[in-house]
Scaffold this motif. Sequence first.
Motif, PDB file in Angstrom:
ATOM      1  N   LEU A  87       0.999  -1.231   0.100  1.00  0.00           N
ATOM      2  CA  LEU A  87      -0.022  -0.031  -0.101  1.00  0.00           C
ATOM      3  C   LEU A  87       1.113   1.349  -0.002  1.00  0.00           C
ATOM      4  CD1 LEU A  87      -2.676  -0.907   2.557  1.00  0.00           C
ATOM      5  CD2 LEU A  87      -2.740  -1.415  -0.093  1.00  0.00           C
ATOM      6  N   LEU A  88       2.114   1.293   0.424  1.00  0.00           N
ATOM      7  CA  LEU A  88       2.953   2.309   0.322  1.00  0.00           C
ATOM      8  C   LEU A  88       3.445   2.499  -0.941  1.00  0.00           C
ATOM      9  CD1 LEU A  88       5.220   1.515   3.485  1.00  0.00           C
ATOM     10  CD2 LEU A  88       3.036   3.187   3.348  1.00  0.00           C
ATOM     11  N   ASP A  89       3.352   1.601  -1.947  1.00  0.00           N
ATOM     12  CA  ASP A  89       3.965   1.579  -3.348  1.00  0.00           C
ATOM     13  C   ASP A  89       3.059   1.698  -4.476  1.00  0.00           C
ATOM     14  OD1 ASP A  89       6.465   1.701  -1.886  1.00  0.00           O
ATOM     15  OD2 ASP A  89       6.597  -0.498  -1.967  1.00  0.00           O
ATOM     16  N   GLU A  90       1.922   1.007  -4.315  1.00  0.00           N
ATOM     17  CA  GLU A  90       0.791   0.758  -5.381  1.00  0.00           C
ATOM     18  C   GLU A  90      -0.277   1.889  -5.108  1.00  0.00           C
ATOM     19  OE1 GLU A  90       1.375  -1.403  -7.508  1.00  0.00           O
ATOM     20  OE2 GLU A  90       2.763  -2.956  -6.823  1.00  0.00           O
ATOM     21  N   HIS A  98       0.670  11.542  13.055  1.00  0.00           N
ATOM     22  CA  HIS A  98       0.796  11.495  14.772  1.00  0.00           C
ATOM     23  C   HIS A  98       1.700  10.696  15.187  1.00  0.00           C
ATOM     24  CE1 HIS A  98      -3.383  13.029  15.085  1.00  0.00           C
ATOM     25  NE2 HIS A  98      -3.196  13.295  16.247  1.00  0.00           N
ATOM     26  N   THR A  99       2.038   9.598  14.470  1.00  0.00           N
ATOM     27  CA  THR A  99       3.240   8.738  15.053  1.00  0.00           C
ATOM     28  C   THR A  99       4.506   9.270  14.648  1.00  0.00           C
ATOM     29  OG1 THR A  99       1.957   6.617  14.622  1.00  0.00           O
ATOM     30  CG2 THR A  99       4.304   6.368  15.046  1.00  0.00           C
ATOM     31  N   VAL A 100       4.743   9.685  13.359  1.00  0.00           N
ATOM     32  CA  VAL A 100       5.980  10.400  12.991  1.00  0.00           C
ATOM     33  C   VAL A 100       6.456  11.676  13.763  1.00  0.00           C
ATOM     34  CG1 VAL A 100       7.197  11.471  11.384  1.00  0.00           C
ATOM     35  CG2 VAL A 100       5.902   9.324  10.672  1.00  0.00           C
ATOM     36  N   TYR A 115      10.209   6.673   7.946  1.00  0.00           N
ATOM     37  CA  TYR A 115       9.538   6.183   8.962  1.00  0.00           C
ATOM     38  C   TYR A 115       8.813   5.015   8.120  1.00  0.00           C
ATOM     39  CZ  TYR A 115       5.570   4.537  11.737  1.00  0.00           C
ATOM     40  OH  TYR A 115       4.664   3.813  12.676  1.00  0.00           O
ATOM     41  N   LEU A 116       8.445   5.213   6.880  1.00  0.00           N
ATOM     42  CA  LEU A 116       7.681   4.076   5.868  1.00  0.00           C
ATOM     43  C   LEU A 116       8.574   3.134   5.642  1.00  0.00           C
ATOM     44  CD1 LEU A 116       5.260   6.526   4.098  1.00  0.00           C
ATOM     45  CD2 LEU A 116       4.730   5.171   6.191  1.00  0.00           C
ATOM     46  N   GLU A 117       9.773   3.398   5.201  1.00  0.00           N
ATOM     47  CA  GLU A 117      10.730   2.439   4.854  1.00  0.00           C
ATOM     48  C   GLU A 117      10.899   1.449   6.026  1.00  0.00           C
ATOM     49  OE1 GLU A 117      14.243   4.709   3.672  1.00  0.00           O
ATOM     50  OE2 GLU A 117      12.976   5.511   1.740  1.00  0.00           O
ATOM     51  N   LYS A 118      10.745   1.894   7.157  1.00  0.00           N
ATOM     52  CA  LYS A 118      11.331   1.007   8.262  1.00  0.00           C
ATOM     53  C   LYS A 118      10.066  -0.168   8.527  1.00  0.00           C
ATOM     54  CE  LYS A 118      11.803   1.042  13.414  1.00  0.00           C
ATOM     55  NZ  LYS A 118      11.782   1.867  14.600  1.00  0.00           N
ATOM     56  N   TRP A 119       8.858   0.482   8.285  1.00  0.00           N
ATOM     57  CA  TRP A 119       7.844  -0.373   8.482  1.00  0.00           C
ATOM     58  C   TRP A 119       7.024  -0.732   7.076  1.00  0.00           C
ATOM     59  CZ3 TRP A 119       7.142  -2.309  13.100  1.00  0.00           C
ATOM     60  CH2 TRP A 119       7.439  -1.573  14.161  1.00  0.00           C
ATOM     61  N   PRO A 168       0.457   2.663  16.046  1.00  0.00           N
ATOM     62  CA  PRO A 168      -0.422   2.091  15.266  1.00  0.00           C
ATOM     63  C   PRO A 168      -0.452   0.799  14.967  1.00  0.00           C
ATOM     64  CG  PRO A 168       1.370   3.381  14.279  1.00  0.00           C
ATOM     65  CD  PRO A 168       1.640   3.435  15.697  1.00  0.00           C
ATOM     66  N   ILE A 169      -1.397   0.146  14.667  1.00  0.00           N
ATOM     67  CA  ILE A 169      -1.527  -1.424  14.557  1.00  0.00           C
ATOM     68  C   ILE A 169      -0.325  -2.092  13.871  1.00  0.00           C
ATOM     69  CG2 ILE A 169      -2.877  -1.668  12.438  1.00  0.00           C
ATOM     70  CD1 ILE A 169      -4.480  -3.853  14.247  1.00  0.00           C
ATOM     71  N   TRP A 170       0.201  -1.483  12.887  1.00  0.00           N
ATOM     72  CA  TRP A 170       1.475  -2.289  12.247  1.00  0.00           C
ATOM     73  C   TRP A 170       2.608  -2.388  12.991  1.00  0.00           C
ATOM     74  CZ3 TRP A 170      -0.827   2.322  10.277  1.00  0.00           C
ATOM     75  CH2 TRP A 170      -0.639   3.403  10.301  1.00  0.00           C
TER      76      TRP A 170
END
Length: 290
Positions: free
Chosen positions: A8-11, A61-63, A103-107, A227-229
């Motif tokens: 979902l981060l890429d597509e 919020h998280t970042v 952050y998104l790369e980490k998760w 967050p849940i992830w």
Amino acid sequence: MNETEFNLLDEPWIRVMDDNCQIKEVSLTDALLNAHKYKALKGEMPTQDIVILRLMLAIVHTVFSRVDADGNEAELEEEDDALDRWESLWNNRKIPEKPVREYLEKWHERFWLFHPERPFGQMAVLDTRDYDVQKLNGEILQSDNKKRVFSPYSGEAKHKMSFAQAARWLMALNGFTDMGTKKPNPKKPGWLADIGTLYVVGDNLFDTIMLNYVPLYPDGEFRKECPIWEKDTIVIVGNKLLPIPDNRSELYTALPRKVLLIKDVNCVRVFKVTAGDYFETENAFIEPMT
């Protein structure tokens, strides 16, 4: 589900409207980092938009509870810190790229729609019956027992979804839910339907995100955003009343349904769904959208 597919981060899967009122699909990363270029989220129905907005807000919020707009480690500790953080982001006029990308790369691994162990927003194993995706599609919501007389879909189009479309309706289901799958608690229609959802809309998607980004909590304390992830395991008992999460990122990404999309060749034709857990609504002061 043995194959990993459709991150979902890429597509492209989130529908947005640009300044020319053209609608296109973009990835979650694109929607965040280019929010200032888009007028609004524009899914098939508003129920998709609010759930996707809350997903984006969970990331914001998280970042920015952990780093500042430049990506420097700086946890929020005082009320003034939160106000300064909000103001710096607002004045930036777009979501800062560096901290969000890091952050998104980490998760990244936790955002696969199809994954043998952690499919996003779903349970990896679900022992229940299969439903035709026409029951997932909020524009139809057609069960095996009742046929829609005036349906916006017909023929084969009623019985399959692209991965992008399935992702959007998965999000909507987790926010508003189909009451028919909640037995023996049919009175619980889903958190967002239960609270009567309200949110602020700005001139563009960036403004909307920022006007709904609330880093302060009612008691003045700051929480560890989760967050849940970021959770090691996801446990959903089913029809269990739970205390409301103590942080907004967890609340915004909670899963009130047990769902599993069944991947076909380039589409989804059936899915599994059964009752999840739910929160008590009384004194839910952590929720700003009500």
